[in-house]
Design a protein around this motif. Sequence first.
Motif, PDB file in Angstrom:
ATOM      1  N   GLY A   1      -0.485   6.973  -8.723  1.00 32.42           N
ATOM      2  CA  GLY A   1       0.631   7.883  -8.857  1.00 32.42           C
ATOM      3  C   GLY A   1       1.236   7.821 -10.243  1.00 32.42           C
ATOM      4  O   GLY A   1       0.884   6.966 -11.072  1.00 32.42           O
ATOM      5  N   SER A   2       2.198   8.698 -10.474  1.00 36.52           N
ATOM      6  CA  SER A   2       2.774   8.860 -11.808  1.00 36.52           C
ATOM      7  C   SER A   2       3.596   7.662 -12.262  1.00 36.52           C
ATOM      8  O   SER A   2       3.868   7.502 -13.457  1.00 36.52           O
ATOM      9  CB  SER A   2       3.649  10.115 -11.835  1.00 36.52           C
ATOM     10  OG  SER A   2       4.716  10.008 -10.894  1.00 36.52           O
TER      11      SER A   2
ATOM     12  N   SER B   1      11.100  -0.876   1.241  1.00 36.10           N
ATOM     13  CA  SER B   1      11.587   0.498   1.099  1.00 36.10           C
ATOM     14  C   SER B   1      12.887   0.699   1.867  1.00 36.10           C
ATOM     15  O   SER B   1      13.127   0.036   2.881  1.00 36.10           O
ATOM     16  CB  SER B   1      10.521   1.462   1.624  1.00 36.10           C
ATOM     17  OG  SER B   1      11.016   2.777   1.701  1.00 36.10           O
ATOM     18  N   HIS B   2      13.700   1.652   1.403  1.00 37.79           N
ATOM     19  CA  HIS B   2      14.940   1.933   2.136  1.00 37.79           C
ATOM     20  C   HIS B   2      14.900   3.282   2.844  1.00 37.79           C
ATOM     21  O   HIS B   2      15.912   3.710   3.408  1.00 37.79           O
ATOM     22  CB  HIS B   2      16.161   1.880   1.200  1.00 37.79           C
ATOM     23  CG  HIS B   2      16.334   3.052   0.283  1.00 37.79           C
ATOM     24  ND1 HIS B   2      16.789   4.277   0.712  1.00 37.79           N
ATOM     25  CD2 HIS B   2      16.128   3.196  -1.051  1.00 37.79           C
ATOM     26  CE1 HIS B   2      16.869   5.113  -0.304  1.00 37.79           C
ATOM     27  NE2 HIS B   2      16.448   4.491  -1.389  1.00 37.79           N
TER      28      HIS B   2
ATOM     29  N   VAL C   1       0.851  -1.187   0.000  1.00 31.23           N
ATOM     30  CA  VAL C   1       0.000   0.000   0.000  1.00 31.23           C
ATOM     31  C   VAL C   1       0.887   1.236   0.000  1.00 31.23           C
ATOM     32  O   VAL C   1       1.824   1.337   0.806  1.00 31.23           O
ATOM     33  CB  VAL C   1      -0.923   0.028   1.241  1.00 31.23           C
ATOM     34  CG1 VAL C   1      -1.740   1.314   1.276  1.00 31.23           C
ATOM     35  CG2 VAL C   1      -1.827  -1.192   1.268  1.00 31.23           C
ATOM     36  N   GLY C   2       0.607   2.178  -0.886  1.00 29.87           N
ATOM     37  CA  GLY C   2       1.380   3.413  -0.895  1.00 29.87           C
ATOM     38  C   GLY C   2       1.229   4.156  -2.204  1.00 29.87           C
ATOM     39  O   GLY C   2       0.598   3.672  -3.149  1.00 29.87           O
TER      40      GLY C   2
ATOM     41  N   GLU D   1       8.918   8.374  -5.502  1.00 27.84           N
ATOM     42  CA  GLU D   1       8.979   7.467  -4.362  1.00 27.84           C
ATOM     43  C   GLU D   1       9.386   6.055  -4.791  1.00 27.84           C
ATOM     44  O   GLU D   1       8.942   5.069  -4.218  1.00 27.84           O
ATOM     45  CB  GLU D   1       7.638   7.456  -3.630  1.00 27.84           C
ATOM     46  CG  GLU D   1       7.272   8.829  -3.081  1.00 27.84           C
ATOM     47  CD  GLU D   1       6.073   8.808  -2.152  1.00 27.84           C
ATOM     48  OE1 GLU D   1       5.669   7.726  -1.705  1.00 27.84           O
ATOM     49  OE2 GLU D   1       5.543   9.892  -1.870  1.00 27.84           O
ATOM     50  N   ARG D   2      10.266   5.987  -5.762  1.00 31.31           N
ATOM     51  CA  ARG D   2      10.744   4.678  -6.209  1.00 31.31           C
ATOM     52  C   ARG D   2      11.594   3.992  -5.153  1.00 31.31           C
ATOM     53  O   ARG D   2      11.842   2.785  -5.234  1.00 31.31           O
ATOM     54  CB  ARG D   2      11.523   4.828  -7.523  1.00 31.31           C
ATOM     55  CG  ARG D   2      10.625   5.191  -8.698  1.00 31.31           C
ATOM     56  CD  ARG D   2      11.388   5.276 -10.011  1.00 31.31           C
ATOM     57  NE  ARG D   2      10.493   5.665 -11.105  1.00 31.31           N
ATOM     58  CZ  ARG D   2      10.884   5.880 -12.351  1.00 31.31           C
ATOM     59  NH1 ARG D   2      12.168   5.737 -12.677  1.00 31.31           N
ATOM     60  NH2 ARG D   2      10.002   6.226 -13.280  1.00 31.31           N
ATOM     61  N   TYR D   3      12.060   4.757  -4.176  1.00 32.33           N
ATOM     62  CA  TYR D   3      12.825   4.170  -3.070  1.00 32.33           C
ATOM     63  C   TYR D   3      12.021   3.151  -2.286  1.00 32.33           C
ATOM     64  O   TYR D   3      12.570   2.359  -1.513  1.00 32.33           O
ATOM     65  CB  TYR D   3      13.308   5.272  -2.122  1.00 32.33           C
ATOM     66  CG  TYR D   3      12.200   6.025  -1.415  1.00 32.33           C
ATOM     67  CD1 TYR D   3      11.608   5.527  -0.255  1.00 32.33           C
ATOM     68  CD2 TYR D   3      11.736   7.249  -1.910  1.00 32.33           C
ATOM     69  CE1 TYR D   3      10.594   6.209   0.396  1.00 32.33           C
ATOM     70  CE2 TYR D   3      10.723   7.936  -1.272  1.00 32.33           C
ATOM     71  CZ  TYR D   3      10.150   7.413  -0.131  1.00 32.33           C
ATOM     72  OH  TYR D   3       9.130   8.086   0.508  1.00 32.33           O
ATOM     73  N   LYS D   4      10.705   3.136  -2.468  1.00 32.84           N
ATOM     74  CA  LYS D   4       9.870   2.191  -1.739  1.00 32.84           C
ATOM     75  C   LYS D   4      10.059   0.753  -2.218  1.00 32.84           C
ATOM     76  O   LYS D   4       9.634  -0.188  -1.560  1.00 32.84           O
ATOM     77  CB  LYS D   4       8.391   2.588  -1.848  1.00 32.84           C
ATOM     78  CG  LYS D   4       8.053   3.847  -1.065  1.00 32.84           C
ATOM     79  CD  LYS D   4       6.577   4.181  -1.138  1.00 32.84           C
ATOM     80  CE  LYS D   4       6.246   5.436  -0.337  1.00 32.84           C
ATOM     81  NZ  LYS D   4       6.416   5.248   1.119  1.00 32.84           N
TER      82      LYS D   4
END
Length: 230
Positions: free
Chosen positions: A86-87, A130-131, A49-50, A56-59
């Motif tokens: 999201g995009s 995610s980091h 979920v997010g 926010e590719r770090y997720k």
Amino acid sequence: MPKTGGAGSLPATAPGQGLVPSVDLSERGYANDSSDSTSSNGPPLILTVGRLDAAERYKGVDHLIEAMPTVCQTLPGVQLRLIGTGSDRPRLMALAEQRGVSAAVRFPGFVDDQKLVQAYRDCTLFALPSHAEGFGIVFLEAMACGKPCLGARAGAIPELIDDASGMLVDYGNVDQLAAGMVRALTQRWDPEKIKARAAQFSYPAFRTRLKQAMETRPRGRPLHSEVGAG
């Protein structure tokens, strides 16, 4: 979004060494969840979920998709459900197609709170490798429904996930992530222990730790050196 506490002037530090944030999950129906925490007898379901945003590719959502061919080979019928918009959603959908797992990866988009709670209850495993998570509320939402969680050894996630509530993998290691997903999906978990872990980050637990710290700390010692999640 759920309300959080303890994260303003009261900093989060390592367990047993400082104040940690708390979260009120009751306002959206997570606290004291009495529903059957076991998943259906159908194929295993992985949930994340997010925001599916390019910023926010770090997720690590793309890493979940990249791990799915291995997971699908080991556990036929497994599904990955990615809730959010999201995009970056078109790129992620294309990635699932490229990896040959588009039939196993679902993109429901935005869902309301009631459907989100049900999605947690329906899943077998919650995963978000995610980091850079400051405080992973989505992990606690899943735990409050008795669901095991898989995260990365990065950010604040090691503060949340213990051996009874899930497992950790190295960020960006897709092979390790795939192996962790398979292991988490096939391991037996105790939903009550998972819910108990979520409860350690509740407002009542935070108040208890704060009260104990106020009563026992030596004069002049910083408060943040006294209270942790344990």
